[in-house]
Design an enzyme around this catalytic site. Structure first.
Site, short mmCIF file in Angstrom:
data_model
loop_
_atom_site.label_atom_id
_atom_site.label_comp_id
_atom_site.label_asym_id
_atom_site.label_seq_id
_atom_site.Cartn_x
_atom_site.Cartn_y
_atom_site.Cartn_z
N SER A 1 0.82 -1.22 0.00
CA SER A 1 0.00 0.00 0.00
C SER A 1 0.85 1.27 0.00
CB SER A 1 -0.90 0.03 1.24
OG SER A 1 -1.67 -1.13 1.33
N1 SAH Z 1 -0.50 -4.74 3.86
C1 SAH Z 1 0.27 -5.25 2.75
C2 SAH Z 1 -0.45 -5.09 1.44
C3 SAH Z 1 -1.40 -6.17 1.25
S1 SAH Z 1 -2.00 -6.41 -0.39
C4 SAH Z 1 1.61 -4.59 2.69
O1 SAH Z 1 1.89 -3.71 3.53
O2 SAH Z 1 2.42 -4.98 1.86
C5 SAH Z 1 -3.27 -7.56 0.01
C6 SAH Z 1 -2.81 -8.92 0.43
O3 SAH Z 1 -3.96 -9.65 0.85
C7 SAH Z 1 -2.18 -9.73 -0.69
O4 SAH Z 1 -0.92 -10.17 -0.30
C8 SAH Z 1 -3.15 -10.89 -0.87
O5 SAH Z 1 -2.51 -12.10 -1.24
C9 SAH Z 1 -3.78 -10.99 0.49
N2 SAH Z 1 -5.07 -11.67 0.56
C10 SAH Z 1 -6.11 -11.62 -0.31
N3 SAH Z 1 -7.12 -12.39 0.13
C11 SAH Z 1 -6.71 -12.94 1.31
C12 SAH Z 1 -7.31 -13.83 2.24
N4 SAH Z 1 -8.54 -14.33 2.07
N5 SAH Z 1 -6.60 -14.18 3.33
C13 SAH Z 1 -5.35 -13.71 3.53
N6 SAH Z 1 -4.74 -12.87 2.69
C14 SAH Z 1 -5.41 -12.48 1.59
#
Ligand code: SAH
Length: 220
Positions: free
Chosen positions: A62
């Site tokens: 993000s």
């Molecule tokens: N906070 C993170 C950005 C996350 S992007 C950072 O600082 O880098 C969103 C993430 O959510 C991705 O890695 C994706 O794989 C994960 N995601 C999507 N659906 C999910 C689920 N059901 N359970 C766990 N993770 C999930």
């Protein structure tokens, strides 16, 4: 001051402080986390720039402002127990840990979870590292094993508030997550007061989808 440290300082001043992030503890934590270690293969300037950036598996880290804004909304006090859904790069996890939170972070891609663990071990001082656990699984059902949580943060876009989060939120707890469609979401705050849940809405944002049993279906 090294290049990364300088870039972090400018990021905090121009992208966060000048845009209204007020919590000094959040600002200090974001100054301290070496963001470039969570986004490999880009130069320092890009790593600290005012954007979300691609990571592996088509996911993103993000934008710094969104990380700060969500963290501020979470009102982290030392030793609160936090459930984070969507570890991604682990950058948000590191910010929470530096604020003293005990974090359980759930990521559905094992490869991302592995990389995040490596980066977190690198940047967190020993005892803080010990307070962080990265788990592979479907976070749309939360993580019942360690519930209840004082705070829950979801960093992927949900079509609605999954019921598990309300169940796993402690009394007096707070949940922050983006809710909306695939193109656009609203950062939503849910406060639990006894058995009442009070919802409020903040910024508009755009996250990658939360994919799982109680969110967007697989292959969508
Ligand atoms: N906070 C993170 C950005 C996350 S992007 C950072 O600082 O880098 C969103 C993430 O959510 C991705 O890695 C994706 O794989 C994960 N995601 C999507 N659906 C999910 C689920 N059901 N359970 C766990 N993770 C999930």
């Amino acid at each position: 001051m090294g290049r990364a440290e300088l870039a972090a300082k400018q990021m905090v001043q121009q992208q966060l402080r000048d845009r209204g992030i007020r919590d000094e503890r959040v600002l200090a934590a974001m100054q301290r986390v070496p963001r470039h270690l969570f986004v490999p293969d880009v130069d320092i300037e890009t790593a600290y720039s005012d954007h979300a950036l691609p990571t592996a598996e088509g996911q993103t880290i993000s934008q710094p402002y969104i990380v700060a804004y969500m963290t501020e909304l979470l009102r982290i006090e030392p030793s609160v127990k936090v459930l984070e859904i969507g570890t991604g790069s682990g950058y948000q996890t590191a910010v929470l840990a530096l604020l003293g939170a005990q974090v359980i972070s759930v990521e559905r891609h094992a490869g991302l979870a592995d990389r995040a663990r490596v980066a977190l071990n690198q940047v967190l001082p020993g005892e803080m590292g010990a307070g962080v656990q990265v788990v592979v699984g479907d976070g749309t059902v939360g993580y019942p094993l360690a519930s209840p949580y004082d705070r829950i943060i979801v960093t992927a876009a949900a079509p609605r508030v999954p019921g598990a989060y309300r169940k796993q939120l402690a009394e007096g707890g707070r949940l922050v997550l983006p809710v909306g469609d695939r193109e656009k979401q609203v950062l939503t705050v849910v406060d639990r007061k006894k058995d009442e849940f009070v919802e409020s809405q903040g910024l508009t944002c755009r996250f990658v989808p939360l994919v799982g049993e109680d969110a967007w279906g697989f292959g969508e």
